[in-house]
Design a protein around this motif. Structure first.
Motif, short mmCIF file in Angstrom:
data_model
loop_
_atom_site.label_atom_id
_atom_site.label_comp_id
_atom_site.label_asym_id
_atom_site.label_seq_id
_atom_site.Cartn_x
_atom_site.Cartn_y
_atom_site.Cartn_z
N MET A 36 0.85 -1.20 0.00
CA MET A 36 0.00 0.00 0.00
C MET A 36 0.88 1.25 0.00
O MET A 36 1.78 1.38 0.85
N THR A 37 0.64 2.15 -0.95
CA THR A 37 1.45 3.36 -1.05
C THR A 37 1.20 4.27 0.15
O THR A 37 0.05 4.52 0.53
N ARG A 38 2.29 4.78 0.73
CA ARG A 38 2.18 5.63 1.90
C ARG A 38 2.31 7.09 1.49
O ARG A 38 3.26 7.47 0.79
N ILE A 39 1.37 7.92 1.95
CA ILE A 39 1.30 9.32 1.55
C ILE A 39 1.60 10.21 2.76
O ILE A 39 0.97 10.07 3.82
N LEU A 40 2.54 11.13 2.59
CA LEU A 40 2.88 12.07 3.65
C LEU A 40 1.85 13.19 3.68
O LEU A 40 1.60 13.85 2.67
N VAL A 41 1.24 13.40 4.86
CA VAL A 41 0.22 14.44 5.04
C VAL A 41 0.70 15.38 6.14
O VAL A 41 0.85 14.97 7.29
N THR A 49 13.85 5.92 5.53
CA THR A 49 13.85 4.55 5.02
C THR A 49 13.12 4.39 3.68
O THR A 49 12.89 3.26 3.23
N GLY A 50 12.74 5.50 3.07
CA GLY A 50 12.13 5.42 1.75
C GLY A 50 10.73 4.87 1.72
O GLY A 50 10.31 4.29 0.70
N GLN A 51 9.97 5.06 2.79
CA GLN A 51 8.61 4.51 2.85
C GLN A 51 7.56 5.41 2.21
O GLN A 51 6.41 4.99 2.03
N ILE A 52 7.90 6.65 1.89
CA ILE A 52 6.93 7.61 1.40
C ILE A 52 6.84 7.52 -0.13
O ILE A 52 7.84 7.64 -0.83
N GLY A 53 5.61 7.34 -0.63
CA GLY A 53 5.41 7.26 -2.08
C GLY A 53 5.01 8.57 -2.71
O GLY A 53 5.16 8.77 -3.92
N ALA A 54 4.48 9.50 -1.89
CA ALA A 54 4.09 10.83 -2.38
C ALA A 54 3.74 11.68 -1.16
O ALA A 54 3.55 11.15 -0.05
#
Length: 232
Positions: free
Chosen positions: A1-6, A160-165
């Motif tokens: 599941m893509t993780r989105i920074l809010v 750790t590169g977990q953010i997709g957008a």
């Protein structure tokens, strides 16, 4: 599941997180501001109608005249205003341009409008309304106060590169994201994923540091979230 920074304020981030969940995304909530009252008193002058451009004005509205006509920027803001006892609420399309147009269509020039707004606010809708012959009183009743550091969970997700957008709703919050990420020693990590922005103005601080940006077709959260369709 893509993780989105809010990075919105906590209440707004939680609401956006629910929308992201419904769309099949995971939200990494990292508010860079918190909404607090300024303590400034309301203008001691008569006014004919109220302008409300954010649901964050709700607490301030509690002490104002509930019989006044209210112009709300969008439906979410109106939903927060009505339980305060305001029954005469007219709703714009979610942005300052449509709000100014609505007021100019509904009211004659020469009236006095009280805009309950934030400490850091844009020129619209007050600028165009004044040009159209209205008097606009601005009460800076609340402010988006900057946080000192990013939440540790967000720092770890970036590291750790977990953010997709990332989603960005205001230029000020985008500025704060750039500063706080840099202070965390992760400036280059901002270039690892696309930044979805509400407008070109919001995107400017991110473009200045070389981040990839995509701008929504209109100034609404619906338009912003439609940019998620372009993610791999």
């Amino acid at each position: 599941m893509t993780r989105i920074l809010v990075t919105r304020s906590p209440e707004d981030a939680a609401r956006t997180a629910e929308r992201l969940k419904a769309l099949g995304f995971d939200a990494c909530q990292a508010p860079v501001t918190r909404i607090v009252p300024t303590g400034d008193p309301a203008p001691d002058a008569p006014y004919d109608a109220l302008i409300v451009t954010s649901a964050h004005a709700a607490d301030a509205l509690a002490g104002l005249d509930r019989l006044k006509l209210v112009f709300a920027v969008g439906e979410h803001t109106a939903e927060v205003i009505r339980p305060q006892g305001y029954t005469r609420v007219i709703v714009a399309d979610g942005d300052a341009v449509s709000l100014s147009r609505l007021i100019r269509e509904q009211l004659p020039p020469g009236l006095v409008l009280l805009h309950v707004t934030a400490r850091h606010h844009k020129e619209e809708p007050a600028l165009s309304l004044r040009q159209a012959g209205f008097t606009v009183l601005q009460w800076e009743a609340y402010e988006a106060q900057a946080v000192e550091t990013l939440p540790e969970a967000a720092v770890e997700a970036l590291r750790t590169g977990q953010i997709g957008a990332a989603l960005h709703y205001s230029r000020r919050s985008a500025d704060l994201v750039v500063r706080l990420v840099r202070e965390a020693g992760l400036a280059s990590n901002l270039q690892a994923f696309p930044h979805l922005c509400l407008s070109a103005d919001v995107a400017a601080p991110l473009m200045a540091v070389g981040a990839a940006v995509r701008v929504a077709e209109g100034p609404s959260e619906d338009a912003l979230l439609r940019l998620l369709d372009s993610l791999p």
